[in-house]
Write an enzyme that holds these catalytic residues in place. Structure first.
Site, PDB file in Angstrom:
ATOM      1  N   LYS A  15       1.232  -1.267  -0.219  1.00 17.17           N
ATOM      2  CA  LYS A  15       0.048   0.304   0.171  1.00 17.17           C
ATOM      3  C   LYS A  15       0.850   1.232  -0.200  1.00 17.17           C
ATOM      4  CE  LYS A  15      -4.166   0.862   0.467  1.00 17.17           C
ATOM      5  NZ  LYS A  15      -5.566   0.157  -0.360  1.00 17.17           N
ATOM      6  N   VAL A  38     -20.517   0.757  -5.465  1.00 16.14           N
ATOM      7  CA  VAL A  38     -20.760  -0.998  -4.893  1.00 16.14           C
ATOM      8  C   VAL A  38     -22.309  -1.097  -4.425  1.00 16.14           C
ATOM      9  CG1 VAL A  38     -19.618  -2.708  -3.576  1.00 16.14           C
ATOM     10  CG2 VAL A  38     -17.873  -1.144  -4.335  1.00 16.14           C
TER      11      VAL A  38
HETATM   12  P1  NAD Z   1     -19.138   5.471  -2.935  1.00 15.81           P
HETATM   13  O1  NAD Z   1     -18.124   6.936  -2.653  1.00 15.81           O
HETATM   14  O2  NAD Z   1     -19.014   5.151  -4.413  1.00 15.81           O
HETATM   15  O3  NAD Z   1     -20.498   4.902  -1.887  1.00 15.81           O
HETATM   16  C1  NAD Z   1     -21.156   5.174  -0.488  1.00 15.81           C
HETATM   17  C2  NAD Z   1     -21.703   5.544  -0.294  1.00 15.81           C
HETATM   18  O4  NAD Z   1     -22.049   5.945   1.531  1.00 15.81           O
HETATM   19  C3  NAD Z   1     -21.586   6.904  -1.274  1.00 15.81           C
HETATM   20  O5  NAD Z   1     -22.994   6.699  -1.264  1.00 15.81           O
HETATM   21  C4  NAD Z   1     -22.142   7.924   0.078  1.00 15.81           C
HETATM   22  O6  NAD Z   1     -23.333   8.566   0.238  1.00 15.81           O
HETATM   23  C5  NAD Z   1     -22.937   7.196   1.424  1.00 15.81           C
HETATM   24  N1  NAD Z   1     -22.647   7.274   2.448  1.00 15.81           N
HETATM   25  C6  NAD Z   1     -21.506   7.639   3.500  1.00 15.81           C
HETATM   26  N2  NAD Z   1     -22.017   7.775   5.164  1.00 15.81           N
HETATM   27  C7  NAD Z   1     -22.972   7.359   5.094  1.00 15.81           C
HETATM   28  C8  NAD Z   1     -23.723   7.287   5.799  1.00 15.81           C
HETATM   29  N3  NAD Z   1     -22.887   7.515   7.035  1.00 15.81           N
HETATM   30  N4  NAD Z   1     -24.277   6.513   6.084  1.00 15.81           N
HETATM   31  C9  NAD Z   1     -24.995   5.955   4.960  1.00 15.81           C
HETATM   32  N5  NAD Z   1     -24.427   6.563   4.136  1.00 15.81           N
HETATM   33  C10 NAD Z   1     -23.373   6.589   3.568  1.00 15.81           C
HETATM   34  O7  NAD Z   1     -18.029   3.739  -2.437  1.00 15.81           O
HETATM   35  P2  NAD Z   1     -18.277   2.709  -3.103  1.00 15.81           P
HETATM   36  O8  NAD Z   1     -16.956   2.787  -3.694  1.00 15.81           O
HETATM   37  O9  NAD Z   1     -19.152   2.264  -3.118  1.00 15.81           O
HETATM   38  O10 NAD Z   1     -17.716   2.254  -1.597  1.00 15.81           O
HETATM   39  C11 NAD Z   1     -18.328   1.606  -0.453  1.00 15.81           C
HETATM   40  C12 NAD Z   1     -17.461   0.691   0.220  1.00 15.81           C
HETATM   41  O11 NAD Z   1     -16.715   0.017   0.098  1.00 15.81           O
HETATM   42  C13 NAD Z   1     -16.289   1.616   1.666  1.00 15.81           C
HETATM   43  O12 NAD Z   1     -15.892   1.475   2.477  1.00 15.81           O
HETATM   44  C14 NAD Z   1     -14.894   1.462   0.337  1.00 15.81           C
HETATM   45  O13 NAD Z   1     -14.106   1.792   0.625  1.00 15.81           O
HETATM   46  C15 NAD Z   1     -15.092   0.165  -0.160  1.00 15.81           C
HETATM   47  N6  NAD Z   1     -14.539  -0.799  -1.152  1.00 15.81           N
HETATM   48  C16 NAD Z   1     -14.878  -0.841  -2.302  1.00 15.81           C
HETATM   49  C17 NAD Z   1     -14.588  -0.946  -3.602  1.00 15.81           C
HETATM   50  C18 NAD Z   1     -14.460  -0.496  -4.868  1.00 15.81           C
HETATM   51  O14 NAD Z   1     -14.368  -1.501  -5.788  1.00 15.81           O
HETATM   52  N7  NAD Z   1     -15.350   0.652  -5.282  1.00 15.81           N
HETATM   53  C19 NAD Z   1     -13.182  -2.413  -3.988  1.00 15.81           C
HETATM   54  C20 NAD Z   1     -13.527  -2.588  -2.172  1.00 15.81           C
HETATM   55  C21 NAD Z   1     -14.263  -2.194  -1.148  1.00 15.81           C
END
Ligand code: NAD
Length: 359
Positions: free
Chosen positions: A80, A184
């Site tokens: 990382k 996601v």
């Molecule tokens: P994103 O930023 O697209 O989506 C996050 C969503 O959560 C947003 O719609 C936001 O408005 C909402 N949110 C924020 N705070 C909140 C709260 N207190 N209550 C409810 N909703 C809330 O992020 P993402 O890419 O969808 O990733 C989501 C999670 O999955 C993260 O923790 C990320 O680290 C993890 N992750 C993502 C991937 C990937 O491929 N994108 C891979 C592995 C892990």
């Protein structure tokens, strides 16, 4: 700052510190373990409180990547990078070029990618300086947004949790409380709705909530109320540390299965969930779809094969759930142990081949 005695240091192979005064770059790359292959892991751009906080983050996250790659059966190790955001928080092309040179100096021992605070555009700048970048458009197919692959893996992991706790192979009328409908969570919610699951959702974004209500027939609750929803599964897809002393006693579900990273505030919360009969799908196992997809990238990318690989997260979780049940131990502990066993077994095979080769 101490490194070897830092609280998240766990036999990391290499920790590299780099600064470039001309661009303002201050960065750390941690290579945790390369037994299975070059260390792969994203580059985080963040306004850390101090150097200790940045070091702790990079040590913890790089180790997580080792385990994630091992349990996804990938030929990658764990690494990382963190960039300490300059005081004014601005990102400049010069900073990412300097970061690219830092990555390049490692000759491929570390492969970087997009992460929190960095964008595809930032990674394009890095890629102009070094080939050791994953998830960028380089002419091969399959590159770009990893979220659909992550969601596909989470969906199959959630199926495994439902089968283990409810004895059901379908999701019809299975009630899932979805926290976060972003890249996601949105795809996941769509897959669940397509299979007849009942959804209760929470998000800060009114537009995403309106979409879920209209297109998926979801019930909407306040962001603070999602933990109290009586449902079959809680799917966290927003931020980390959502499974903690405050939230766990409130959960009224049989399983937790979602994409968020670092869901357990502390490792001991895995045992707390198990004690309450809540089956926890360890985050780095269930959310590995993005990195699995990256491992398929290149000119020969085959989307069907990549998605089938993501779906095998189901089988890995079945193995973890069964072992946890047999040994009466929390699933997060079993996942760590399984990852360590896979790495040790690979190292033993490599040692034996070397011995055979040298006679
Ligand atoms: P994103 O930023 O697209 O989506 C996050 C969503 O959560 C947003 O719609 C936001 O408005 C909402 N949110 C924020 N705070 C909140 C709260 N207190 N209550 C409810 N909703 C809330 O992020 P993402 O890419 O969808 O990733 C989501 C999670 O999955 C993260 O923790 C990320 O680290 C993890 N992750 C993502 C991937 C990937 O491929 N994108 C891979 C592995 C892990």
């Amino acid at each position: 700052m101490s490194v070897f005695s830092a609280k998240s240091f766990r036999n990391h192979e290499q920790v590299l510190f780099h600064q470039d005064p001309a661009s303002g770059l201050v960065a750390i790359i941690a290579i945790h373990d390369t037994t299975l292959g070059p260390a792969l892991g994203g580059c985080r751009f963040w306004a850390y409180e101090d150097e200790d906080a940045a070091l702790d983050d990079v040590l913890r996250l790089s180790r997580g990547m080792t385990y994630k790659a091992a349990l996804a059966n990938l030929s990658f190790g764990g690494g990382k990078a963190v960039i300490m955001a300059p005081r004014d928080g601005t990102k400049s092309p010069a900073l990412f070029r300097a970061f690219g040179q830092f990555v390049n100096s490692l000759g491929g021992r570390y492969i970087t990618a997009e992460d929190v605070g960095t964008s595809p555009a930032d990674m394009e700048i890095v890629h102009a300086v070094t080939p050791y970048v994953a998830g960028v458009a380089d002419g091969g197919a399959g590159d770009g947004d990893p979220s659909p692959a992550t969601a596909w893996g989470v969906f199959h992991g959630l199926r495994a949790a439902v089968a283990a706790k409810l004895g059901r192979s379908d999701l019809h009328d299975v009630h899932v409380a979805v926290q976060g409908l972003g890249h996601v969570g949105g795809h996941l919610a769509q897959h669940l709705a397509d299979r007849g699951a009942l959804l209760t959702v929470a998000d800060l974004d009114e537009g995403r909530l309106a979409w879920a209500k209209r297109d998926l027939g979801a019930q909407v609750v306040d962001v603070n109320a999602i933990y109290d929803v009586a449902a079959d599964v809680f799917a966290p897809n927003a931020m980390g540390a959502v499974l903690n002393d405050d939230t766990i006693p409130r959960l009224n579900v049989k399983a937790v299965a979602g994409s968020a990273n670092n869901q357990l505030a502390e490792d001991r919360h895995g045992a707390d969930l198990a004690a309450r009969g809540i089956l926890y799908a360890p985050d780095y196992v269930i959310n590995a779809g993005g990195i699995i997809n990256i491992s398929h990238e290149g000119r020969l990318y085959n989307r069907e094969k990549a998605m089938a690989h993501c779906a095998r997260i189901h089988d890995t979780l079945v193995e973890i759930f069964q072992r946890a049940e047999q040994e009466g131990r929390p699933t997060n502990e079993i996942a760590d142990q399984l990852a360590e066993e896979r790495i040790a077994s690979h190292a033993a095979t490599a040692r034996n081949s070397l011995r055979a080769a040298v006679g």
